[in-house]
Design a protein around this motif. Sequence first.
Motif, short mmCIF file in Angstrom:
data_model
loop_
_atom_site.label_atom_id
_atom_site.label_comp_id
_atom_site.label_asym_id
_atom_site.label_seq_id
_atom_site.Cartn_x
_atom_site.Cartn_y
_atom_site.Cartn_z
N GLU A 245 0.82 -1.22 0.00
CA GLU A 245 0.00 0.00 0.00
C GLU A 245 0.85 1.27 0.00
O GLU A 245 0.55 2.26 0.69
CB GLU A 245 -0.97 0.00 1.18
N ILE A 246 1.93 1.25 -0.78
CA ILE A 246 2.81 2.41 -0.91
C ILE A 246 2.35 3.24 -2.10
O ILE A 246 2.23 2.73 -3.22
CB ILE A 246 4.28 1.97 -1.10
N ASP A 247 2.10 4.52 -1.87
CA ASP A 247 1.75 5.43 -2.96
C ASP A 247 3.00 5.84 -3.71
O ASP A 247 4.04 6.14 -3.09
CB ASP A 247 1.06 6.68 -2.41
N ILE A 248 2.92 5.86 -5.03
CA ILE A 248 4.05 6.26 -5.87
C ILE A 248 3.71 7.56 -6.59
O ILE A 248 2.70 7.62 -7.31
CB ILE A 248 4.41 5.17 -6.90
N MET A 249 4.52 8.58 -6.39
CA MET A 249 4.34 9.86 -7.07
C MET A 249 5.46 10.02 -8.09
O MET A 249 6.64 9.87 -7.75
CB MET A 249 4.36 11.01 -6.06
N ILE A 250 5.09 10.32 -9.32
CA ILE A 250 6.07 10.39 -10.41
C ILE A 250 6.29 11.84 -10.82
O ILE A 250 5.35 12.55 -11.21
CB ILE A 250 5.61 9.59 -11.64
N ALA A 251 7.54 12.29 -10.74
CA ALA A 251 7.93 13.63 -11.20
C ALA A 251 8.40 13.57 -12.63
O ALA A 251 9.07 12.63 -13.03
CB ALA A 251 9.04 14.19 -10.30
N ARG A 252 8.06 14.56 -13.40
CA ARG A 252 8.50 14.67 -14.79
C ARG A 252 9.42 15.88 -14.89
O ARG A 252 9.04 16.98 -14.52
CB ARG A 252 7.32 14.84 -15.74
#
Length: 258
Positions: A245-252
Amino acid sequence: MFQEERLTLILQYLQEKQRIEVDEICGLLGISRDTARRDIIKLEQQGVIVRTRGGAILPPVSKVIPGYEQRMELDAPLKDSIGQLAATLIHDSDYLYVDASTTVRHTIKHMTSKNNCVVTNSLHTAEALTRKDDVHIHMLGGIMSNEHRFVYGPRAIQMLDDYRIEKAFLGACGIASDGLSTSFEDECYLIRHVIHMAEQVILVTDHSKFGKKLFHKVADLSDIDIIVTNQEPDKQLREHLHANEIDIMIAREQDRID
């Protein structure tokens, strides 16, 4: 193209893709299969790759961690975009812990919140925080690592108990299906204590750390709440992250605001 130039390009590809085939090397560099094989052998002799049937992979256990100055210069624009996104998770009056990661330092650079109390073991991160208005800085004491510019040891761990930590922003040397790892044993104990104390653990790291395993295990994946990175991990690791249940945030990088 000289061999050293080819070896650098092969390693850069491996950092991004984790695996490379002989045919891919030939196409990437415009060389023959014999030359590609010689380059793989050379890299294996240097201890930076593991030869496989028809190609190469990065070693499952990494052994070399660059010093702080080297890490600050490595992929700076990429780390900056990750740090900018991670900074959006910091709100007014949050109680924070920030470690000595160079990507976390970029997070501090983009802080816009007010009235934060920030605990750190990093000399350079503390210095960067002095440029922010209305930030209360608490520097841990203990043994200083000259090479990596952070404080560690029993005194640093003891001092942590004096503070309340809502959000811990941590870098990563290695993150794999069995958890986080580092090459520096004494740092493990400090990070473990931070994770135990924090209400939320936020890992701030670029994709090159995915799949890496270093000698000292720091924590399980279940100890992490959010990962801020620049690229999705491979399918296997992604499944482990979702299972925990780890949220992944992706930076561009192209979305970065200068």
